[in-house]
Design a protein around this motif. Structure first.
Motif, mmCIF file in Angstrom:
data_model
loop_
_atom_site.group_PDB
_atom_site.id
_atom_site.type_symbol
_atom_site.label_atom_id
_atom_site.label_comp_id
_atom_site.label_asym_id
_atom_site.label_seq_id
_atom_site.Cartn_x
_atom_site.Cartn_y
_atom_site.Cartn_z
ATOM 1 N N VAL A 136 17.526 53.744 43.895
ATOM 2 C CA VAL A 136 18.632 54.345 44.642
ATOM 3 C C VAL A 136 19.655 53.294 45.065
ATOM 4 C CG1 VAL A 136 17.684 54.175 46.992
ATOM 5 C CG2 VAL A 136 19.122 56.135 46.370
ATOM 6 N N MET A 137 19.252 52.041 45.125
ATOM 7 C CA MET A 137 20.193 50.982 45.489
ATOM 8 C C MET A 137 21.389 50.935 44.537
ATOM 9 S SD MET A 137 18.113 47.528 44.280
ATOM 10 C CE MET A 137 19.485 46.423 44.613
ATOM 11 N N PHE A 138 21.229 51.439 43.312
ATOM 12 C CA PHE A 138 22.312 51.384 42.340
ATOM 13 C C PHE A 138 23.217 52.612 42.367
ATOM 14 C CE2 PHE A 138 19.155 48.412 40.672
ATOM 15 C CZ PHE A 138 19.959 47.292 40.532
ATOM 16 N N ALA A 139 22.912 53.601 43.198
ATOM 17 C CA ALA A 139 23.856 54.706 43.406
ATOM 18 C C ALA A 139 25.088 54.131 44.103
ATOM 19 C CB ALA A 139 23.218 55.800 44.244
ATOM 20 N N PRO A 140 26.278 54.425 43.636
ATOM 21 C CA PRO A 140 27.456 53.698 44.139
ATOM 22 C C PRO A 140 27.827 53.984 45.587
ATOM 23 C CG PRO A 140 28.105 55.429 42.605
ATOM 24 C CD PRO A 140 26.618 55.334 42.536
ATOM 25 N N HIS A 141 27.552 55.195 46.072
ATOM 26 C CA HIS A 141 27.951 55.567 47.424
ATOM 27 C C HIS A 141 26.709 55.597 48.314
ATOM 28 C CE1 HIS A 141 30.858 57.549 44.607
ATOM 29 N NE2 HIS A 141 31.659 56.768 45.301
ATOM 30 N N HIS A 142 26.476 54.492 48.994
ATOM 31 C CA HIS A 142 25.215 54.306 49.697
ATOM 32 C C HIS A 142 24.954 55.364 50.759
ATOM 33 C CE1 HIS A 142 24.830 49.752 48.581
ATOM 34 N NE2 HIS A 142 25.057 50.531 47.546
ATOM 35 N N GLN A 143 25.978 55.737 51.502
ATOM 36 C CA GLN A 143 25.738 56.710 52.565
ATOM 37 C C GLN A 143 25.373 58.081 52.005
ATOM 38 O OE1 GLN A 143 25.836 55.832 56.109
ATOM 39 N NE2 GLN A 143 24.478 57.576 55.814
ATOM 40 N N LEU A 144 26.039 58.477 50.938
ATOM 41 C CA LEU A 144 25.694 59.753 50.306
ATOM 42 C C LEU A 144 24.244 59.742 49.834
ATOM 43 C CD1 LEU A 144 28.792 60.644 48.079
ATOM 44 C CD2 LEU A 144 28.045 61.785 50.169
ATOM 45 N N ALA A 145 23.840 58.651 49.208
ATOM 46 C CA ALA A 145 22.470 58.569 48.707
ATOM 47 C C ALA A 145 21.466 58.580 49.852
ATOM 48 C CB ALA A 145 22.308 57.312 47.871
ATOM 49 N N ALA A 146 21.744 57.818 50.912
ATOM 50 C CA ALA A 146 20.837 57.799 52.069
ATOM 51 C C ALA A 146 20.741 59.175 52.709
ATOM 52 C CB ALA A 146 21.312 56.763 53.077
ATOM 53 N N ASP A 147 21.872 59.857 52.814
ATOM 54 C CA ASP A 147 21.870 61.204 53.389
ATOM 55 C C ASP A 147 20.957 62.138 52.590
ATOM 56 O OD1 ASP A 147 23.695 60.276 55.219
ATOM 57 O OD2 ASP A 147 25.421 61.290 54.326
ATOM 58 N N GLU A 148 20.986 62.011 51.271
ATOM 59 C CA GLU A 148 20.158 62.854 50.430
ATOM 60 C C GLU A 148 18.671 62.522 50.576
ATOM 61 O OE1 GLU A 148 21.289 65.622 47.819
ATOM 62 O OE2 GLU A 148 21.937 65.495 49.902
ATOM 63 N N LEU A 149 18.347 61.237 50.643
ATOM 64 C CA LEU A 149 16.949 60.856 50.832
ATOM 65 C C LEU A 149 16.375 61.489 52.095
ATOM 66 C CD1 LEU A 149 16.979 57.017 50.001
ATOM 67 C CD2 LEU A 149 16.418 58.913 48.472
ATOM 68 N N VAL A 150 17.151 61.457 53.164
ATOM 69 C CA VAL A 150 16.678 62.014 54.439
ATOM 70 C C VAL A 150 16.677 63.541 54.394
ATOM 71 C CG1 VAL A 150 17.127 62.165 56.909
ATOM 72 C CG2 VAL A 150 17.424 59.983 55.727
ATOM 73 N N ARG A 151 17.697 64.128 53.785
ATOM 74 C CA ARG A 151 17.831 65.587 53.790
ATOM 75 C C ARG A 151 16.629 66.277 53.155
ATOM 76 N NH1 ARG A 151 19.025 69.397 50.261
ATOM 77 N NH2 ARG A 151 19.565 67.934 48.577
ATOM 78 N N ARG A 158 7.437 60.722 55.169
ATOM 79 C CA ARG A 158 7.575 59.270 55.046
ATOM 80 C C ARG A 158 8.539 58.897 53.929
ATOM 81 N NH1 ARG A 158 3.078 54.697 55.637
ATOM 82 N NH2 ARG A 158 4.421 53.205 56.720
ATOM 83 N N LEU A 159 9.434 57.980 54.248
ATOM 84 C CA LEU A 159 10.412 57.438 53.317
ATOM 85 C C LEU A 159 10.013 56.013 52.967
ATOM 86 C CD1 LEU A 159 13.257 57.532 51.913
ATOM 87 C CD2 LEU A 159 14.192 56.667 54.070
ATOM 88 N N GLY A 160 10.106 55.653 51.684
ATOM 89 C CA GLY A 160 9.852 54.285 51.254
ATOM 90 C C GLY A 160 10.878 53.854 50.221
ATOM 91 N N VAL A 161 11.597 52.770 50.518
ATOM 92 C CA VAL A 161 12.635 52.273 49.614
ATOM 93 C C VAL A 161 12.432 50.773 49.413
ATOM 94 C CG1 VAL A 161 15.105 52.009 49.203
ATOM 95 C CG2 VAL A 161 14.266 54.019 50.420
ATOM 96 N N LEU A 162 12.392 50.358 48.155
ATOM 97 C CA LEU A 162 12.247 48.942 47.807
ATOM 98 C C LEU A 162 13.490 48.520 47.038
ATOM 99 C CD1 LEU A 162 9.028 47.232 46.479
ATOM 100 C CD2 LEU A 162 11.262 46.687 45.488
ATOM 101 N N SER A 163 14.123 47.418 47.492
ATOM 102 C CA SER A 163 15.410 46.998 46.920
ATOM 103 C C SER A 163 15.464 45.482 46.819
ATOM 104 C CB SER A 163 16.572 47.468 47.814
ATOM 105 O OG SER A 163 16.474 48.842 48.117
ATOM 106 N N ALA A 191 25.134 47.025 45.097
ATOM 107 C CA ALA A 191 23.744 47.489 45.107
ATOM 108 C C ALA A 191 22.841 46.671 46.025
ATOM 109 C CB ALA A 191 23.204 47.503 43.684
ATOM 110 N N PRO A 192 22.919 45.315 46.026
ATOM 111 C CA PRO A 192 21.960 44.550 46.826
ATOM 112 C C PRO A 192 22.091 44.745 48.335
ATOM 113 C CG PRO A 192 22.847 43.190 45.051
ATOM 114 C CD PRO A 192 23.681 44.433 45.117
ATOM 115 N N LEU A 193 23.122 45.431 48.802
ATOM 116 C CA LEU A 193 23.200 45.710 50.246
ATOM 117 C C LEU A 193 22.007 46.542 50.716
ATOM 118 C CD1 LEU A 193 26.971 46.411 51.036
ATOM 119 C CD2 LEU A 193 25.549 44.499 51.814
ATOM 120 N N TRP A 194 21.397 47.307 49.815
ATOM 121 C CA TRP A 194 20.185 48.043 50.186
ATOM 122 C C TRP A 194 19.043 47.101 50.531
ATOM 123 C CZ3 TRP A 194 18.575 52.924 51.278
ATOM 124 C CH2 TRP A 194 19.452 53.985 51.019
ATOM 125 N N GLY A 195 19.175 45.834 50.180
ATOM 126 C CA GLY A 195 18.181 44.845 50.553
ATOM 127 C C GLY A 195 18.494 44.128 51.844
#
Length: 286
Positions: A136-151, A158-163, A191-195
């Protein structure tokens, strides 16, 4: 949940984003990850990260698990081996097909779908666990992707993300390629901002609790020299291939990138070993 009959299904949904420009960008991203041989990269270099993520989250056989930007199944396959009910999505149909074949070969039941991480085709709170391993770190719009993970995560789930981290080897590789790459479209984030833990905290906000993070490194002993690393990524890794393709009419610039990547690899090799830093974040939906 366990299953006595091994089945695997594939469902496709077109990426859905707000503008034609975004849709074109997603099509470009999907094609990029089909360049070269990302499956080789996953198998030969980074496949163990999926197992590490599944173990950190503690996937169980009674859970509904979603692996977002699953690639060819680095996290989805070990999650399914626990007996969990697993759905795996990726933007690139070619990777979805590889994952589908692999789950069938193992006798695992995984529902494989081609889908956009920024517009997941699932109902709210549909999954007990949501995972993403250097995906998911490579999805260009980080907030949209994070919103979807939570939604799509159930309350208490439990959420788990490795970046990859910005300061680690892969983050530095992207930084080295940036001056040679076409400018990213407006609104796209690196993308590496997810890290970066602060960045991830900001993306998830108060919608999660008990957030825990650990930085670790992946030991890579596949390359004898920086030039060998560079040539491997030029042949197999979609983002690197895409940058070189953009330099097809600029041989001098391609040569400069050759030198930069070989130098980066040499600086990170010690006795034939590289350490690639990543951030593993787990949290529960509030």
């Amino acid at each position: 949940m366990t299953s006595t009959a091994a089945t695997s299904t594939t469902t496709s949904t077109a990426p859905v984003t707000a503008t034609p420009e975004d849709r074109a960008l997603k099509q470009k991203h999907a094609a990029m990850w089909a360049f070269g041989d990302y499956v080789a990269v996953a198998d030969e270099l980074v496949g163990s990260l999926g197992e590490a993520l599944v173990a950190a989250v503690g996937v169980r056989d009674d859970q509904r698990v979603l692996d977002v930007a699953a690639g060819s199944g680095a996290a989805a396959l070990p999650a399914a081996r626990t007996g969990a009910d697993v759905v795996a999505t990726d933007l690139t149909p070619e990777l979805v097909e590889v994952g589908r074949r692999r789950s069938q070969a193992e006798g695992l039941t995984i529902d494989w779908r081609t889908a956009d991480a920024e517009a997941l085709p699932f109902a709210d709170a549909e999954h007990d666990v949501v995972l993403s391993c250097i995906g998911v770190m490579f999805a260009p719009h980080h907030q949209l992707a994070a919103d979807e993970l939570v939604r799509v995560l159930a309350p208490g789930g439990r959420l788990g993300v490795l970046s990859w981290t910005p300061a680690g080897f892969i983050g530095q590789m992207f930084a080295a390629m940036k001056p040679f790459a076409p400018a990213p479209p407006p609104g796209a984030s690196p993308a590496p901002l997810w890290g970066d833990l602060d960045h991830v905290r900001g993306l998830l906000g108060g919608r999660v609790e008990r957030l825990e993070a650990q930085q670790a490194t992946l030991r890579v002993d596949h390359f004898a020299s920086g030039a060998e690393f560079r040539d491997y990524f030029k042949a197999n890794y979609g983002p690197t291939i895409a940058v070189y393709r953009s330099l097809a009419e600029q041989p001098e610039r391609a040569a400069e990138l050759d030198a930069a990547l070989a130098d980066l690899g040499d600086r990170h090799l010690t006795d034939g070993v590289m350490e690639w830093e990543y951030l593993l974040v787990t949290a529960h939906r509030a």
